[in-house]
Scaffold this active site. Structure first.
Site, PDB file in Angstrom:
ATOM      1  N   ARG A   1      17.214  54.975  39.285  1.00 12.64           N
ATOM      2  CA  ARG A   1      16.526  53.799  39.788  1.00 12.64           C
ATOM      3  C   ARG A   1      15.236  54.186  40.504  1.00 12.64           C
ATOM      4  O   ARG A   1      15.086  55.307  40.972  1.00 12.64           O
ATOM      5  CB  ARG A   1      17.435  53.033  40.760  1.00 12.64           C
ATOM      6  CG  ARG A   1      18.572  52.298  40.069  1.00 12.64           C
ATOM      7  CD  ARG A   1      19.424  51.495  41.031  1.00 12.64           C
ATOM      8  NE  ARG A   1      19.975  52.320  42.101  1.00 12.64           N
ATOM      9  CZ  ARG A   1      19.501  52.362  43.336  1.00 12.64           C
ATOM     10  NH1 ARG A   1      18.478  51.611  43.686  1.00 12.64           N
ATOM     11  NH2 ARG A   1      20.055  53.144  44.243  1.00 12.64           N
TER      12      ARG A   1
ATOM     13  N   LYS B 220      21.965  46.892  38.915  1.00 16.54           N
ATOM     14  CA  LYS B 220      21.798  46.812  40.361  1.00 16.54           C
ATOM     15  C   LYS B 220      20.898  45.646  40.772  1.00 16.54           C
ATOM     16  O   LYS B 220      21.042  45.113  41.867  1.00 16.54           O
ATOM     17  CB  LYS B 220      21.238  48.136  40.909  1.00 16.54           C
ATOM     18  CG  LYS B 220      22.248  49.288  40.839  1.00 16.54           C
ATOM     19  CD  LYS B 220      23.546  48.984  41.578  1.00 16.54           C
ATOM     20  CE  LYS B 220      24.419  50.213  41.758  1.00 16.54           C
ATOM     21  NZ  LYS B 220      25.772  49.908  42.258  1.00 16.54           N
TER      22      LYS B 220
ATOM     23  N   HIS C 152      29.819  46.287  48.086  1.00 16.49           N
ATOM     24  CA  HIS C 152      29.611  47.476  47.262  1.00 16.49           C
ATOM     25  C   HIS C 152      30.850  48.351  47.452  1.00 16.49           C
ATOM     26  O   HIS C 152      30.875  49.240  48.300  1.00 16.49           O
ATOM     27  CB  HIS C 152      28.343  48.207  47.719  1.00 16.49           C
ATOM     28  CG  HIS C 152      27.964  49.338  46.822  1.00 16.49           C
ATOM     29  ND1 HIS C 152      27.310  50.456  47.264  1.00 16.49           N
ATOM     30  CD2 HIS C 152      28.145  49.513  45.497  1.00 16.49           C
ATOM     31  CE1 HIS C 152      27.112  51.280  46.244  1.00 16.49           C
ATOM     32  NE2 HIS C 152      27.610  50.735  45.168  1.00 16.49           N
TER      33      HIS C 152
ATOM     34  N   SER D 151      27.955  57.081  47.036  1.00 15.31           N
ATOM     35  CA  SER D 151      28.079  58.125  46.024  1.00 15.31           C
ATOM     36  C   SER D 151      27.028  59.149  46.381  1.00 15.31           C
ATOM     37  O   SER D 151      25.837  58.853  46.383  1.00 15.31           O
ATOM     38  CB  SER D 151      27.810  57.553  44.634  1.00 15.31           C
ATOM     39  OG  SER D 151      26.625  56.805  44.668  1.00 15.31           O
TER      40      SER D 151
ATOM     41  N   LYS E 194      34.903  57.552  46.092  1.00 13.01           N
ATOM     42  CA  LYS E 194      35.183  56.117  45.896  1.00 13.01           C
ATOM     43  C   LYS E 194      35.788  55.856  44.514  1.00 13.01           C
ATOM     44  O   LYS E 194      36.818  55.210  44.390  1.00 13.01           O
ATOM     45  CB  LYS E 194      33.886  55.323  46.077  1.00 13.01           C
ATOM     46  CG  LYS E 194      34.087  53.824  45.951  1.00 13.01           C
ATOM     47  CD  LYS E 194      32.797  53.046  46.209  1.00 13.01           C
ATOM     48  CE  LYS E 194      31.785  53.273  45.101  1.00 13.01           C
ATOM     49  NZ  LYS E 194      30.841  52.187  44.898  1.00 13.01           N
ATOM     50  N   THR E 195      35.128  56.393  43.464  1.00  8.26           N
ATOM     51  CA  THR E 195      35.623  56.154  42.102  1.00  8.26           C
ATOM     52  C   THR E 195      36.950  56.872  41.882  1.00  8.26           C
ATOM     53  O   THR E 195      37.907  56.314  41.366  1.00  8.26           O
ATOM     54  CB  THR E 195      34.584  56.619  41.063  1.00  8.26           C
ATOM     55  OG1 THR E 195      33.343  55.985  41.370  1.00  8.26           O
ATOM     56  CG2 THR E 195      34.984  56.226  39.662  1.00  8.26           C
TER      57      THR E 195
ATOM     58  N   ASP F  39      33.082  49.185  41.549  1.00  2.72           N
ATOM     59  CA  ASP F  39      31.787  49.238  42.221  1.00  2.72           C
ATOM     60  C   ASP F  39      31.323  47.969  42.936  1.00  2.72           C
ATOM     61  O   ASP F  39      30.703  48.046  43.977  1.00  2.72           O
ATOM     62  CB  ASP F  39      30.730  49.646  41.187  1.00  2.72           C
ATOM     63  CG  ASP F  39      29.433  50.118  41.822  1.00  2.72           C
ATOM     64  OD1 ASP F  39      29.497  50.850  42.825  1.00  2.72           O
ATOM     65  OD2 ASP F  39      28.358  49.756  41.334  1.00  2.72           O
TER      66      ASP F  39
ATOM     67  N   ARG G   2      25.222  59.361  32.618  1.00  2.00           N
ATOM     68  CA  ARG G   2      26.184  58.299  32.886  1.00  2.00           C
ATOM     69  C   ARG G   2      26.802  57.722  31.629  1.00  2.00           C
ATOM     70  O   ARG G   2      26.235  57.836  30.550  1.00  2.00           O
ATOM     71  CB  ARG G   2      25.513  57.169  33.671  1.00  2.00           C
ATOM     72  CG  ARG G   2      25.226  57.574  35.107  1.00  2.00           C
ATOM     73  CD  ARG G   2      24.762  56.405  35.901  1.00  2.00           C
ATOM     74  NE  ARG G   2      24.517  56.764  37.286  1.00  2.00           N
ATOM     75  CZ  ARG G   2      25.288  56.394  38.298  1.00  2.00           C
ATOM     76  NH1 ARG G   2      26.378  55.689  38.078  1.00  2.00           N
ATOM     77  NH2 ARG G   2      24.989  56.717  39.534  1.00  2.00           N
TER      78      ARG G   2
END
Length: 660
Positions: free
Chosen positions: A173, A318, A337, A355, A364-365, A379, A444
């Site tokens: 991003r 996003k 989030h 992350s 988290k994942t 997410d 990704r």
């Protein structure tokens, strides 16, 4: 086949076994012949290969042969209106189908039943008004594969069946290029200024960029249009339309948003939000507010987003998340989030965590993906009066150093239909090398959520029982688990702490503390304290408990201590889910004032109190005070904003921070 009983011994010539055939009345052993082929040419043959498909539901009571045509006409008019240029005042002539396939003959769409007075166009008729724009509408993954492989350089089918593709020059991003229109809609609502992710632009500049994007899309031979949903809660879902130039972007959004049924598409109507992704085309840097050739622009009043100069697909995902962070709180729904999962008995947990880079992600994942529990989402979520719902229809997983052993679910989800971004593969076998960072470290995979075997469809659950804040503390002073008061939960939620390790190559580097408000500062639109107040209200109302879990270091900071074993963290999370940790005995730590359990099943008790694990107690004290100072310093920015009606909560939250 000479086996008419002339030589009756069992072997034929050269000692081979003899072939026996039955003598048939019609003297033909096997007849494969059918009526002759209808087709006279290979093209005609191809035309027989595919049968026509169309949604079978009637269009609002119109039946018969004209229903399909009427439906298509309405759809094309809606798309033409979306693509209308505001200066030129009309949309392009749009037709369905790929211009490369011969059958797609241009059908002119009449605009007669828009009864408004035509102002004379600002720009006289140009060549573009003679042109048809072909619309490829809600194509299936198979069709999008064909489009990508045929027309987009750098698109390949990997050995697992996923579509490997490239996002161009930008492989992540561009937060500095994101702009939000500041107007009467957003002036007082949005978080502006220091620390805020919202960089302003004006309406006029947005329109200049919109015109540029729309003109670019209209100049193409064909555009891809996706009509999809956000939010699995049917009462609060948002209709989005994504107009893009690349099959890869269309497939990415097909996976990441919620896929409508044929019937839902029938009655889709006007979208609530539209993205114009002209990412191959740069913005004009002489335009006011532009600082590079990339611009991602949000206009909340017009409900539109424009992308210029970046083909990184994550901008769309996003960007829509930011929109939800604005629209949902207006309905008293909290946008989060976070990851979310649910136990077999229906107990729901939220997981917050930044992350980080891969070596020090917070988990988290990894921790929300649990074989003994249903995945609601990884997410983005909404917490409303109905409970929790996933915003998305898919997952966007990092795949650097991905392995079948460590993350079998993600590994197995990379199959036909999945988009693999910027990965490197073997030229011959097409096998992906997940450790190769040649293109980027931010490789990704985007896949539909149903590719995860224990995903709960529809992705909705009841109210959370546990709210888990994950921090990877490279300073090694936060306990592996602490139970938080409501005020402490708010304090740590607003802080959004984790510590990354800067450059791990030569020697030991000082850990870097990172604070990201609400564990997602890049996407929030309102003051962080507004989300915190909503979270407090919901936790109180539904009796949820807050927890702070450190997945980072123990026994010293990064370089001298060691990372807390994942197996121990999993045991801690299990004890939170089962409710057994609530019943544990607790004692209070100094400085941060955290309640830590004296024992957790399956976890060595000595590591639960960080001080025990440090040999140098003086260094521990100094590091603890240092981290406390970083927290205090960061929180200074939020002190000015009152939380709750009477500001009482603000004082409580401040008091919940570190005390020296």
């Amino acid at each position: 086949m000479a086996a008419n009983g002339m030589n009756n011994d069992a072997t034929g010539r050269n000692g081979l076994a003899k072939i026996h055939t039955e003598k048939r009345a019609d003297e033909v052993c096997h007849d494969d012949s059918t009526t002759p082929m209808k087709a006279q040419t290979i093209d005609e043959l191809h035309s027989l290969q595919m049968k026509k498909s169309a949604p079978t539901t009637p269009l609002n009571g119109i039946q018969g042969p004209f229903a399909e045509e009427e439906r298509t006409k309405q759809q094309l008019q809606s798309i033409s209106a979306s693509l209308a240029s505001l200066t030129r005042e009309t949309g392009p002539k749009v037709v369905r189908g790929d211009p490369a396939s011969k059958s797609a003959t241009p059908r002119v769409v009449s605009h007669h039943h828009h009864h408004h007075h035509h102002v004379s166009p600002t720009i006289s008729v140009s060549d573009s008004s003679l042109k048809f724009t072909h619309v490829l509408y809600n194509l299936s993954p198979a069709e999008l594969y064909e489009q990508a492989i045929k027309y987009e350089k750098g698109s390949f089918i990997s050995s697992s069946g996923a579509l490997a593709t490239l996002s161009g020059a930008k492989t992540g991003r561009s937060p500095k290029d994101k702009r939000v229109v500041r107007d009467e809609t957003t002036e007082h609502d949005l978080w502006w200024g220091k620390g805020s992710p919202n960089i302003e632009m004006d309406e006029q500049t947005f329109m200049v960029n919109r015109e540029r994007a729309v003109d670019y899309l209209n100049s193409l031979d064909k555009v891809f249009v996706n009509d999809q949903f956000l939010n699995w809660d049917p009462q609060n879902r948002i209709k989005v339309r994504i107009v893009s130039a690349r099959a890869y972007h269309s497939l990415f959004m097909h996976n990441m948003c919620i896929r409508p049924t044929a019937e839902e598409l029938e009655n889709f109507g006007t979208p609530d939000f539209t993205i114009y992704n002209a990412g191959q085309f740069p913005c004009n840097r002489y335009t006011h507010y532009m600082t590079s050739s990339t611009s991602i622009d949000l206009n909340l009043a017009r409900r539109e987003m424009v992308i210029l100069g970046t083909q990184y697909a994550g901008e769309m995902k996003k960007g829509l998340f930011s929109v939800m962070h604005y629209l949902m709180p207006k309905r008293q729904i909290l946008s989060l989030h976070s990851g979310c999962n649910m136990g077999k008995d229906g107990d729901v947990a939220l997981f917050f965590g930044l992350s980080g880079n891969v070596s020090s992600g917070t988990g988290k994942t990894t921790l929300s993906t649990d074989h003994n529990r249903y995945l609601i989402g990884d997410d983005e979520h909404c917490w409303s009066d109905n409970g929790v719902s996933n915003i998305e229809g898919g997952c966007y997983a990092k795949c650097i150093d991905l392995s079948r052993e460590k993350e079998p679910d993600i590994w197995n989800a990379i199959k036909f239909g999945t988009v693999l971004e910027n990965v490197v593969f073997d030229e011959h076998t097409r096998e992906v090398d997940y450790s190769d960072k040649s293109v980027t470290e931010n490789t990704r995979a985007a896949y539909p959520i149903e590719y995860i075997p224990n995903a709960k469809i529809p992705c909705v659950a009841s109210h959370p029982r546990n709210v888990i804040l994950l921090a990877c503390d490279a300073f090694g002073v936060l306990p592996p688990v602490s139970k938080l008061t409501l005020a402490q939960t708010m304090y740590h939620f607003i802080s959004g702490y984790t510590a990354l390790v800067a450059g791990t190559e030569e020697g030991i580097k000082e850990p870097q503390a990172t604070f990201s408000a609400c564990f997602g500062a890049a996407f929030i639109m309102l003051q962080p304290t507004k989300y915190a107040a909503m979270l407090a209200e919901k936790m109180q109302k539904h009796g949820a408990t807050g927890w702070l879990v450190n997945t980072g270091w123990s026994g010293g900071r990064y370089g001298s201590g060691s990372r807390i074993k994942l197996a121990y963290t999993r045991k801690i999370i299990d004890a939170i889910h089962s409710g057994s940790l609530l019943k544990a005995e607790y004692k209070r730590t100094e400085v941060f004032g955290l309640e830590i359990p004296t024992a957790v099943e399956g976890v060595p008790s000595d590591i639960l109190e960080p001080m025990n694990t440090w040999t140098d107690k003086k260094a521990y004290k100094e590091t603890l005070l240092k981290l406390g100072g970083l927290f205090k310093n960061n929180f200074g920015g939020f002190v000015a904003h009152k939380i709750g009606e009477d500001d009482k909560l603000t004082d409580e939250i401040l008091a919940a921070g570190p005390v020296f």
